[in-house]
Design a protein around this motif. Structure first.
Motif, PDB file in Angstrom:
ATOM      1  N   VAL A   2       0.856  -1.184   0.000  1.00 32.55           N
ATOM      2  CA  VAL A   2       0.000   0.000   0.000  1.00 32.55           C
ATOM      3  C   VAL A   2       0.893   1.234   0.000  1.00 32.55           C
ATOM      4  N   TRP A   3       0.592   2.107  -0.885  1.00 32.84           N
ATOM      5  CA  TRP A   3       1.392   3.325  -0.994  1.00 32.84           C
ATOM      6  C   TRP A   3       0.604   4.469  -0.408  1.00 32.84           C
ATOM      7  N   LYS A   4       1.233   5.228   0.477  1.00 24.78           N
ATOM      8  CA  LYS A   4       0.587   6.394   1.065  1.00 24.78           C
ATOM      9  C   LYS A   4       1.416   7.610   0.723  1.00 24.78           C
ATOM     10  N   PRO A   5       0.799   8.598   0.103  1.00 16.68           N
ATOM     11  CA  PRO A   5       1.544   9.817  -0.241  1.00 16.68           C
ATOM     12  C   PRO A   5       1.921  10.644   0.987  1.00 16.68           C
TER      13      PRO A   5
END
Length: 139
Positions: A136-139
């Motif tokens: 999961v990529w979180k900015p």
């Protein structure tokens, strides 16, 4: 006389016929022969015999001359074109040899991309393991 196969390099045209096919004066063909630009084969009686290839070269000389090239420039262009054809033939021969060699080998190597993007060598008939992780990529 043996039954010979004719091709575009077979010398069949006397100078009169070759000059007519090339749309040049016979003296021009003699001049080109003297300077080595288009050199026909010779019969046992030492008469010139031109092939279809020679006629094609004569037409090419006329075209290049009409474009303003000198005879020395034309000689260089023809020499370079011959060299390119020779090298293209060698490349095709090497490609064919490489292809044949690769097809002969039962243990051909197989490559795939690894998880980090690197190249991985695999044994024939195997697959890479796929990573089923979710990132999961979180900015």
């Amino acid at each position: 006389m043996a039954n010979r196969q004719m091709d575009r390099f077979t010398p069949v045209f006397a100078i009169a016929a070759a000059s007519e096919l090339a749309e040049m004066h016979p003296q021009t063909l003699r001049q080109y022969d003297r300077i080595g630009l288009v050199v026909p084969q010779r019969t046992s009686g030492n008469t010139r015999r031109y092939s279809l290839y020679d006629v094609h070269r004569l037409r090419e000389v006329a075209r290049l001359s009409a474009e303003g090239l000198s005879l020395e420039g034309i000689r260089r262009v023809l020499k370079l074109e011959d060299r390119v054809r020779e090298l293209e033939g060698q490349v095709h021969e090497l490609e064919r040899a490489l292809s044949d060699e690769l097809l002969k080998r039962p243990d051909r190597r197989v490559f795939a991309a690894g998880a980090g993007g690197e190249v991985v060598t695999l044994r024939r008939g195997t697959r890479t393991r796929r990573n089923a992780e979710v990132v999961v990529w979180k900015p």
